[in-house]
Design an enzyme around this catalytic site. Structure first.
Site, PDB file in Angstrom:
ATOM      1  N   GLN A   1       0.759  -1.132  -0.074  1.00  0.00           N
ATOM      2  CA  GLN A   1      -0.083  -0.091   0.102  1.00  0.00           C
ATOM      3  C   GLN A   1       0.872   1.301  -0.026  1.00  0.00           C
ATOM      4  O   GLN A   1       0.497   2.301  -0.085  1.00  0.00           O
ATOM      5  CB  GLN A   1      -0.799  -0.014   1.126  1.00  0.00           C
ATOM      6  CG  GLN A   1      -1.829  -1.153   1.297  1.00  0.00           C
ATOM      7  CD  GLN A   1      -2.957  -1.172   2.567  1.00  0.00           C
ATOM      8  OE1 GLN A   1      -2.792  -0.064   3.296  1.00  0.00           O
ATOM      9  NE2 GLN A   1      -3.530  -2.240   2.763  1.00  0.00           N
TER      10      GLN A   1
ATOM     11  N   HIS B   1      -1.351   0.337   5.446  1.00  0.00           N
ATOM     12  CA  HIS B   1      -2.207   1.616   6.313  1.00  0.00           C
ATOM     13  C   HIS B   1      -1.173   2.561   6.506  1.00  0.00           C
ATOM     14  O   HIS B   1      -0.925   2.917   8.021  1.00  0.00           O
ATOM     15  CB  HIS B   1      -2.551   0.848   7.623  1.00  0.00           C
ATOM     16  CG  HIS B   1      -3.579  -0.246   7.564  1.00  0.00           C
ATOM     17  ND1 HIS B   1      -4.160  -0.970   8.706  1.00  0.00           N
ATOM     18  CD2 HIS B   1      -3.955  -0.924   6.431  1.00  0.00           C
ATOM     19  CE1 HIS B   1      -5.147  -1.583   8.130  1.00  0.00           C
ATOM     20  NE2 HIS B   1      -5.121  -1.752   6.677  1.00  0.00           N
TER      21      HIS B   1
ATOM     22  N   GLU C   1     -15.633   3.957   9.136  1.00  0.00           N
ATOM     23  CA  GLU C   1     -16.162   4.835   9.966  1.00  0.00           C
ATOM     24  C   GLU C   1     -15.956   6.239   9.316  1.00  0.00           C
ATOM     25  O   GLU C   1     -14.811   6.697   8.627  1.00  0.00           O
ATOM     26  CB  GLU C   1     -15.549   5.136  11.187  1.00  0.00           C
ATOM     27  CG  GLU C   1     -15.397   3.881  12.006  1.00  0.00           C
ATOM     28  CD  GLU C   1     -14.769   3.795  13.376  1.00  0.00           C
ATOM     29  OE1 GLU C   1     -14.701   2.723  13.940  1.00  0.00           O
ATOM     30  OE2 GLU C   1     -14.026   4.828  13.643  1.00  0.00           O
TER      31      GLU C   1
ATOM     32  N   TYR D   1     -10.904   7.584  19.359  1.00  0.00           N
ATOM     33  CA  TYR D   1     -11.970   7.057  18.576  1.00  0.00           C
ATOM     34  C   TYR D   1     -11.889   5.516  18.529  1.00  0.00           C
ATOM     35  O   TYR D   1     -12.519   4.799  17.863  1.00  0.00           O
ATOM     36  CB  TYR D   1     -11.827   7.356  16.787  1.00  0.00           C
ATOM     37  CG  TYR D   1     -12.399   8.871  17.033  1.00  0.00           C
ATOM     38  CD1 TYR D   1     -13.473   9.382  16.671  1.00  0.00           C
ATOM     39  CD2 TYR D   1     -11.279   9.730  17.236  1.00  0.00           C
ATOM     40  CE1 TYR D   1     -13.840  10.696  16.815  1.00  0.00           C
ATOM     41  CE2 TYR D   1     -11.511  11.238  17.386  1.00  0.00           C
ATOM     42  CZ  TYR D   1     -12.782  11.595  17.021  1.00  0.00           C
ATOM     43  OH  TYR D   1     -13.183  12.833  16.968  1.00  0.00           O
TER      44      TYR D   1
ATOM     45  N   TYR E   1      -9.988  -9.807  10.520  1.00  0.00           N
ATOM     46  CA  TYR E   1     -10.154 -10.629   9.325  1.00  0.00           C
ATOM     47  C   TYR E   1     -10.116 -12.044   9.756  1.00  0.00           C
ATOM     48  O   TYR E   1     -10.634 -12.980   8.988  1.00  0.00           O
ATOM     49  CB  TYR E   1      -8.819 -10.163   8.556  1.00  0.00           C
ATOM     50  CG  TYR E   1      -9.341  -8.929   7.720  1.00  0.00           C
ATOM     51  CD1 TYR E   1     -10.280  -8.957   6.695  1.00  0.00           C
ATOM     52  CD2 TYR E   1      -8.765  -7.703   8.023  1.00  0.00           C
ATOM     53  CE1 TYR E   1     -10.260  -7.873   5.824  1.00  0.00           C
ATOM     54  CE2 TYR E   1      -9.048  -6.653   7.216  1.00  0.00           C
ATOM     55  CZ  TYR E   1      -9.874  -6.574   6.506  1.00  0.00           C
ATOM     56  OH  TYR E   1     -10.204  -5.490   5.864  1.00  0.00           O
TER      57      TYR E   1
END
Length: 378
Positions: free
Chosen positions: A80, A147, A248, A258, A269
Site C-alpha cells: 500500500q 495502512h 467509519e 476514536y 479478518y
C-alpha cells in the site's frame, strides 16, 4: 451525545448499483495513469496527479499531459506504500510550495509515512521541485507495507493536518509515544502549534524532549484514515477503513479518542470479535459506519454551485464498493443518501474550480486508472 448510523446490507441494496445511464451526472474520461492516488488543482486550472510509484504528473483539464515533475523525494513503493497525497500551500500563489505524502524507507526493512514540501517551478515539460524538505515523519518506522493513511489537508486557518494509519500494528493507535494511528496538526513548516491538546503531556519515560511526538497529536484511536476534510462550518471530518466491516466517518474533535483497536463496529479478518463502540462510551463513536465495508479511499465535502443540491454533502471514494458514496451532514450527524456505482475502484474525488467533480479510478479490471470529470446531466 454519540451519533451512529448503521449502514446495513439492506441499505446497500436500496441505494443500488446504477447503470451508467442512470447516474445523475455525465462521466467524461480524460486521461489514464499508472496507479493514480491523488490530485490537486493549480491556480491556473492545471492539475497535479500523483502516481503511487513516485511520479507527479502535470496536465491540462482536457487531459493533455505536460509531463512529469522532476526532483521528487525518494519513495518506498510496495504494497500500500508509495507516493500519496498532494496539496498546495495556502499561499501557493506567492511561495510556490506544494506538499507531498509518501512512504519512506527506514533501517532494517522498516518504513513509515512522511510529508515533504518543495517549491514547484513549472516548465514547458512539466515542472521541477526545488528546496525539498521533510516536514513530518511518522514515528516510529515499522516493518510492513500497509495502512500509511497519509492524507493531508490545509484548513482555513493555515494549519497542516495529516492522517497517520496504524500500519496494521493495532496497539500503537492507543500509544501516546507514537504518531501511528493518529491525526496530527502542525504549522506549515512542521512545527507544533502551542494549542494542540497534548503539548503539555509529559512522561519521565518519554523517548524525546519535552516537545515529544505526543505534542503533534490532535486525535487518536484511528485505524487507517484515508480521507480528511472540513465542512462548510469549518468542522473537521475523517473517513477510515475499518477491519472486516466497520468503516467509519468521524467528526474529529480536539483530543478525541476514536477507540481502535479496543472497539470497532467491524471484526478482525481472522473472525475474532471486536467489541462495538456502544460497549465503551468513553470513546468517540463514529457519526456513520458501514457494514459491509465500502473501503473508503478519500473524502471530499462539496461547496460548489454546479451541483447546487449537494452543497455541504460529503463524498467518499469507494474502493471495494467501486462507488461514490454521497453523505448528508447535519451538525455532527451523518447519513448515507446515495451510492453511485462506478464499476471501478475509486481512489480519490475532488471539487474542481468550476464545481465539477473530478475522480481518480485506482484501477479498472487490472488496467490503468483513469481521471474522470463528472458534470450534471442536462
Amino acid at each position: 451525545m454519540r451519533r451512529i448510523l448503521l449502514v446495513t446490507f439492506s441499505v446497500f441494496l436500496l441505494a443500488g448499483a446504477q447503470a451508467q445511464d442512470e447516474l445523475p451526472f455525465e462521466v467524461e474520461p480524460l486521461a489514464s495513469f499508472d496507479q493514480p492516488w491523488a490530485l490537486a488543482f493549480l491556480p491556473d486550472g492545471r492539475i497535479l496527479v500523483t502516481e503511487k510509484k513516485g511520479n507527479l504528473m502535470l496536465l491540462a483539464q482536457d487531459g493533455r499531459s505536460f509531463g512529469a515533475v522532476q526532483g521528487m523525494p525518494d519513495v518506498d513503493y510496495g504494497g500500500q506504500g508509495g507516493l500519496g497525497d498532494v496539496a498546495l500551500h495556502p499561499d501557493f500563489a506567492d511561495n510556490g510550495l506544494i506538499y507531498l505524502s509518501y512512504a519512506e524507507a527506514g533501517v532494517a526493512g522498516t518504513r513509515g509515512a512522511a510529508v515533504a514540501r518543495g517549491v514547484l517551478e513549472l516548465t514547458g515539460r512539466g515542472g521541477r521541485l526545488s528546496d525539498v524538505e521533510v516536514v513530518w515523519r511518522q514515528y516510529p518506522k515499522v516493518v510492513g507495507f500497509g495502512h500509511y493513511g497519509h492524507r493531508i489537508l490545509f484548513d482555513d486557518d493555515g494549519y497542516l493536518w495529516i492522517t497517520s494509519g496504524d500500519r496494521q500494528k493495532f496497539t500503537p493507535s492507543q500509544d501516546m509515544q507514537s504518531t501511528i494511528g493518529k491525526i496530527v496538526r502542525l504549522h506549515d513548516d512542521g512545527s507544533v502549534p502551542d494549542d494542540n491538546p497534548f503539548v503539555d503531556y509529559y512522561s519521565e519515560d518519554a523517548f524525546v524532549d519535552d516537545d515529544g511526538v505526543y505534542a503533534q497529536i490532535w486525535s487518536m484511536g484511528h485505524r487507517n484514515p484515508l480521507g480528511i476534510a472540513t465542512d462548510l462550518d469549518g468542522k473537521l471530518w475523517s473517513i477510515e477503513m475499518g477491519p472486516l466491516g466497520g468503516d467509519e466517518l468521524n467528526h474529529i474533535v480536539r483530543g478525541g479518542n476514536y477507540g481502535y483497536p479496543v472497539v470497532s463496529n467491524g471484526t478482525h479478518y481472522d473472525g475474532r470479535d471486536i467489541p462495538n463502540h456502544d460497549t465503551r462510551p468513553e470513546f468517540n463513536a463514529p457519526a456513520a459506519y458501514w457494514v459491509p465495508a465500502i473501503s473508503p479511499g478519500h473524502l471530499m465535502i462539496y461547496s460548489g454551485d454546479l451541483f447546487s443540491d449537494w452543497q455541504g454533502n460529503a463524498f467518499a471514494a469507494g474502493l471495494s464498493s467501486q462507488a461514490i458514496v454521497r453523505i448528508e451532514l447535519d451538525g455532527s450527524e451523518a447519513r448515507e443518501v446515495d451510492r453511485f456505482d462506478m464499476n471501478a475502484r475509486i481512489r480519490s474525488i475532488a471539487q474542481g474550480p468550476a464545481g465539477a467533480l473530478w475522480v481518480l479510478e485506482d484501477e479498472r479490471r487490472e488496467s490503468q486508472g483513469s481521471l474522470l470529470k463528472l458534470t450534471p446531466k442536462d
